[in-house]
Design a protein around this motif. Structure first.
Motif, mmCIF file in Angstrom:
data_model
loop_
_atom_site.group_PDB
_atom_site.id
_atom_site.type_symbol
_atom_site.label_atom_id
_atom_site.label_comp_id
_atom_site.label_asym_id
_atom_site.label_seq_id
_atom_site.Cartn_x
_atom_site.Cartn_y
_atom_site.Cartn_z
ATOM 1 N N THR A 35 1.510 -5.690 -6.833
ATOM 2 C CA THR A 35 1.326 -5.710 -5.376
ATOM 3 C C THR A 35 2.658 -5.574 -4.637
ATOM 4 O O THR A 35 2.684 -5.134 -3.496
ATOM 5 C CB THR A 35 0.628 -7.004 -4.924
ATOM 6 N N ARG A 36 3.756 -5.937 -5.292
ATOM 7 C CA ARG A 36 5.067 -5.821 -4.643
ATOM 8 C C ARG A 36 5.436 -4.374 -4.356
ATOM 9 O O ARG A 36 6.334 -4.103 -3.545
ATOM 10 C CB ARG A 36 6.138 -6.477 -5.510
ATOM 11 N N ASP A 37 4.764 -3.428 -4.996
ATOM 12 C CA ASP A 37 5.062 -2.011 -4.767
ATOM 13 C C ASP A 37 4.204 -1.393 -3.676
ATOM 14 O O ASP A 37 4.432 -0.233 -3.296
ATOM 15 C CB ASP A 37 4.865 -1.222 -6.067
ATOM 16 N N ASN A 38 3.212 -2.110 -3.161
ATOM 17 C CA ASN A 38 2.288 -1.504 -2.201
ATOM 18 C C ASN A 38 2.984 -1.047 -0.926
ATOM 19 O O ASN A 38 2.919 0.133 -0.541
ATOM 20 C CB ASN A 38 1.163 -2.490 -1.851
ATOM 21 N N ILE A 39 3.641 -1.966 -0.240
ATOM 22 C CA ILE A 39 4.295 -1.608 1.029
ATOM 23 C C ILE A 39 5.427 -0.610 0.818
ATOM 24 O O ILE A 39 5.511 0.394 1.550
ATOM 25 C CB ILE A 39 4.773 -2.875 1.768
ATOM 26 N N PRO A 40 6.320 -0.814 -0.168
ATOM 27 C CA PRO A 40 7.355 0.205 -0.393
ATOM 28 C C PRO A 40 6.780 1.589 -0.661
ATOM 29 O O PRO A 40 7.297 2.594 -0.163
ATOM 30 C CB PRO A 40 8.120 -0.326 -1.609
ATOM 31 N N CYS A 41 5.706 1.660 -1.439
ATOM 32 C CA CYS A 41 5.112 2.960 -1.751
ATOM 33 C C CYS A 41 4.569 3.638 -0.497
ATOM 34 O O CYS A 41 4.813 4.832 -0.266
ATOM 35 C CB CYS A 41 3.992 2.789 -2.781
ATOM 36 N N LEU A 42 3.852 2.893 0.337
ATOM 37 C CA LEU A 42 3.296 3.474 1.559
ATOM 38 C C LEU A 42 4.400 3.987 2.478
ATOM 39 O O LEU A 42 4.292 5.075 3.063
ATOM 40 C CB LEU A 42 2.439 2.436 2.289
ATOM 41 N N LEU A 43 5.465 3.224 2.590
ATOM 42 C CA LEU A 43 6.582 3.656 3.434
ATOM 43 C C LEU A 43 7.287 4.876 2.847
ATOM 44 O O LEU A 43 7.677 5.797 3.582
ATOM 45 C CB LEU A 43 7.571 2.502 3.610
ATOM 46 N N GLU A 44 7.474 4.905 1.536
ATOM 47 C CA GLU A 44 8.171 6.024 0.894
ATOM 48 C C GLU A 44 7.361 7.316 0.970
ATOM 49 O O GLU A 44 7.944 8.407 1.070
ATOM 50 C CB GLU A 44 8.474 5.664 -0.557
ATOM 51 N N LEU A 45 6.050 7.225 0.920
ATOM 52 C CA LEU A 45 5.225 8.431 1.072
ATOM 53 C C LEU A 45 5.477 9.084 2.429
ATOM 54 O O LEU A 45 5.511 10.314 2.536
ATOM 55 C CB LEU A 45 3.749 8.086 0.911
ATOM 56 N N ALA A 46 5.653 8.243 3.454
ATOM 57 C CA ALA A 46 5.953 8.783 4.785
ATOM 58 C C ALA A 46 7.397 9.276 4.868
ATOM 59 O O ALA A 46 7.672 10.354 5.412
ATOM 60 C CB ALA A 46 5.684 7.719 5.848
ATOM 61 N N GLU A 47 8.327 8.494 4.314
ATOM 62 C CA GLU A 47 9.740 8.886 4.344
ATOM 63 C C GLU A 47 9.976 10.208 3.621
ATOM 64 O O GLU A 47 10.787 11.038 4.059
ATOM 65 C CB GLU A 47 10.586 7.790 3.689
ATOM 66 N N ASN A 48 9.265 10.409 2.535
ATOM 67 C CA ASN A 48 9.429 11.634 1.741
ATOM 68 C C ASN A 48 8.530 12.769 2.208
ATOM 69 O O ASN A 48 8.442 13.807 1.548
ATOM 70 C CB ASN A 48 9.162 11.328 0.266
ATOM 71 N N LYS A 49 7.845 12.536 3.325
ATOM 72 C CA LYS A 49 7.000 13.544 3.974
ATOM 73 C C LYS A 49 5.853 14.037 3.085
ATOM 74 O O LYS A 49 5.400 15.177 3.206
ATOM 75 C CB LYS A 49 7.853 14.724 4.468
ATOM 76 N N VAL A 50 5.420 13.180 2.191
ATOM 77 C CA VAL A 50 4.194 13.478 1.451
ATOM 78 C C VAL A 50 3.006 13.367 2.403
ATOM 79 O O VAL A 50 2.075 14.178 2.371
ATOM 80 C CB VAL A 50 4.024 12.503 0.260
ATOM 81 N N LEU A 51 3.050 12.355 3.275
ATOM 82 C CA LEU A 51 2.023 12.125 4.279
ATOM 83 C C LEU A 51 2.697 11.644 5.563
ATOM 84 O O LEU A 51 3.849 11.198 5.548
ATOM 85 C CB LEU A 51 1.036 11.052 3.810
ATOM 86 N N SER A 52 1.968 11.701 6.656
ATOM 87 C CA SER A 52 2.449 11.075 7.883
ATOM 88 C C SER A 52 2.357 9.561 7.721
ATOM 89 O O SER A 52 1.684 9.053 6.817
ATOM 90 C CB SER A 52 1.591 11.514 9.071
ATOM 91 N N LYS A 53 3.033 8.808 8.574
ATOM 92 C CA LYS A 53 2.970 7.349 8.514
ATOM 93 C C LYS A 53 1.517 6.880 8.681
ATOM 94 O O LYS A 53 1.048 6.007 7.946
ATOM 95 C CB LYS A 53 3.861 6.744 9.606
ATOM 96 N N LYS A 54 0.804 7.473 9.602
ATOM 97 C CA LYS A 54 -0.587 7.083 9.850
ATOM 98 C C LYS A 54 -1.445 7.325 8.623
ATOM 99 O O LYS A 54 -2.230 6.456 8.206
ATOM 100 C CB LYS A 54 -1.137 7.862 11.050
ATOM 101 N N ASP A 55 -1.307 8.498 8.020
ATOM 102 C CA ASP A 55 -2.129 8.821 6.847
ATOM 103 C C ASP A 55 -1.732 7.975 5.641
ATOM 104 O O ASP A 55 -2.569 7.657 4.792
ATOM 105 C CB ASP A 55 -2.004 10.304 6.501
#
Length: 426
Positions: free
Chosen positions: A312-332
């Motif tokens: 679970t410690r990776d959940n928030i970092p992963c969601l933020l990194e997906l947006a930072e790396n432009k895999v998805l928008s922050k909302k998505d």
């Protein structure tokens, strides 16, 4: 004015950057909480005497994370610390998918919820155990629909009245090739039961050949691929080919999938779990960017006995990194663990409460809220049903009795088990 954090007045989260995918909000807002519900989201809420104010300046306010695949006191787990660690990591609702879960699981975990857990909980029941009673297929469907008579339960399910009264409160059934291999006729029964009783049917998808066979058997009936990126670790077939096969399966209308957050991060996984090959990880990221897979999960915690494949410690970092790396928008990205699982659960269980009460920050939703420090990538404040349960990754004992029971039926604020008297004193 100094106030107790759990006083009867309102709680106002002020000046936070609200990311609420379901309601299309990405801006600085105030959120007003009354009791266990969100009362209002507005530009500026006027404080009244007795209100408890939390300044969220510089922080992001998300709907509380829904972790659809988090082992909470199931299978080989011998303590409930997972629930507290999950709350510290921003999870407010967890579905526990133990393949060893029996019909007694809602009673056991429900009792823990009654006594006090900081997150909402629900369970999947193990497929082998579902088929292990005297109940026939039609009676199992009636059981999960809540219409099976008490006499039939006592004769064919259990002689335990608590089990008989709570067994129906499951979210779905878990098939697990790693723990048992059922014959095709039993698999067919599971598809029929979950289809007619509006339950989630989820599979342990680590062996791609097993998964391909299950999807062929589905014949248009719904199936959910648990930790689908596990096939990209190469334990049961070549990783890249297996990952591509999995993504193609998830393009089917009846098939949905989930990816484990830990495996998606740079490094590909945990040393205590499984690690994806880098080419397979890139395929998984492409599947997210194309919205082929719309759900992320943790699968567990490394500190737990039942570790799963992530943390679970990776959940928030992963969601933020997906947006930072432009895999998805922050909302998505945030939607992957908020509105998307709520929408899927509403669809599969035919319970619209999942969409009206969970996964968003609109008026009338349960006040499940995760306040994130985006630079340090962790949860600063976590509210479950309006109670502050964690602050700066530290569980608050006063917030323990916050969680509710979730299932295919309406939310139960008490299962009526944990408070049962053990002795009659005269």
């Amino acid at each position: 004015m100094k106030r107790d954090r759990n006083c009867s007045g309102r709680m106002i989260l002020k000046n936070g950057f609200v990311v609420d995918p379901a309601n299309g909000i990405e801006s600085v807002k105030d959120i007003v909480v009354e009791g266990d519900l969100i009362h209002e989201v507005c530009d500026s809420a006027a404080a009244e005497t007795g209100d408890y104010i939390i300044d969220c300046s510089g922080l992001e306010i998300w709907p509380g994370l829904i972790d659809m695949h988090l082992h909470v006191s199931d299978l080989f787990e011998i303590h409930t610390n997972t629930a507290y660690g999950a709350a510290e990591d921003g999870v407010t609702t967890a579905l526990s998918p133990g393949a060893g879960n029996t019909f007694m699981a809602p009673a056991l975990l429900g009792a823990e919820m009654d006594r006090g857990l900081p997150i909402n909980v629900g369970v999947f029941l193990g497929a082998a155990n579902i088929l292990g009673t005297r109940l026939n297929e039609n009676e199992l469907i009636e059981l999960f629909a809540g219409t099976l008579g008490q006499a039939e339960k006592e004769k064919k399910l259990s002689h335990n009245n608590i089990v008989n009264s709570t067994a129906q409160y499951a979210i779905g059934i878990k098939e697990h090739m790693g723990h048992f291999l059922l014959p095709d006729e039993k698999m067919e029964q599971l598809f029929t039961i979950t289809d007619k009783a509006n339950l989630m049917f989820t599979s342990h998808t680590q062996d791609i050949e097993h998964t391909l066979h299950l999807c062929d058997m589905a014949q248009g009936r719904n199936i959910h691929m648990g930790h689908a990126n596990a096939v990209g670790c190469g334990t049961h077939g070549e990783a890249v080919w297996s990952m591509r096969q999995m993504v193609d399966l998830c393009r089917r209308k009846e098939v949905t999938g989930e990816f484990v957050t830990t495996m998606l991060r740079e490094g590909g996984g945990s040393r205590e779990g499984l690690k994806m090959t880098e080419p397979a990880r890139q395929i998984a990221l492409e599947a997210l960017s194309e919205h082929v897979v719309k759900i992320l999960v943790s699968d567990g915690q490394n500190q737990s006995t039942m570790k799963g494949f992530g943390d679970t410690r990776d959940n928030i970092p992963c969601l933020l990194e997906l947006a930072e790396n432009k895999v998805l928008s922050k909302k998505d990205s945030v939607a992957l663990m908020t509105s998307n699982p709520a929408e899927l659960l509403a669809q599969r269980t035919r319970n619209e409460e999942w969409k009206s009460r969970y996964g968003h920050l609109g008026s009338g939703a349960y006040a499940n809220i995760t306040v994130v420090e985006p630079k340090r990538k962790y949860a600063v404040y976590v509210l479950t049903n309006g109670r502050l349960v964690s602050f700066e990754k530290r569980y608050l004992r006063s917030g323990g009795k916050a969680g509710y029971w979730v299932s295919k039926f309406q939310t139960k604020k008490s299962m009526g088990i944990g408070e049962l008297p053990m002795y009659d004193i005269k």
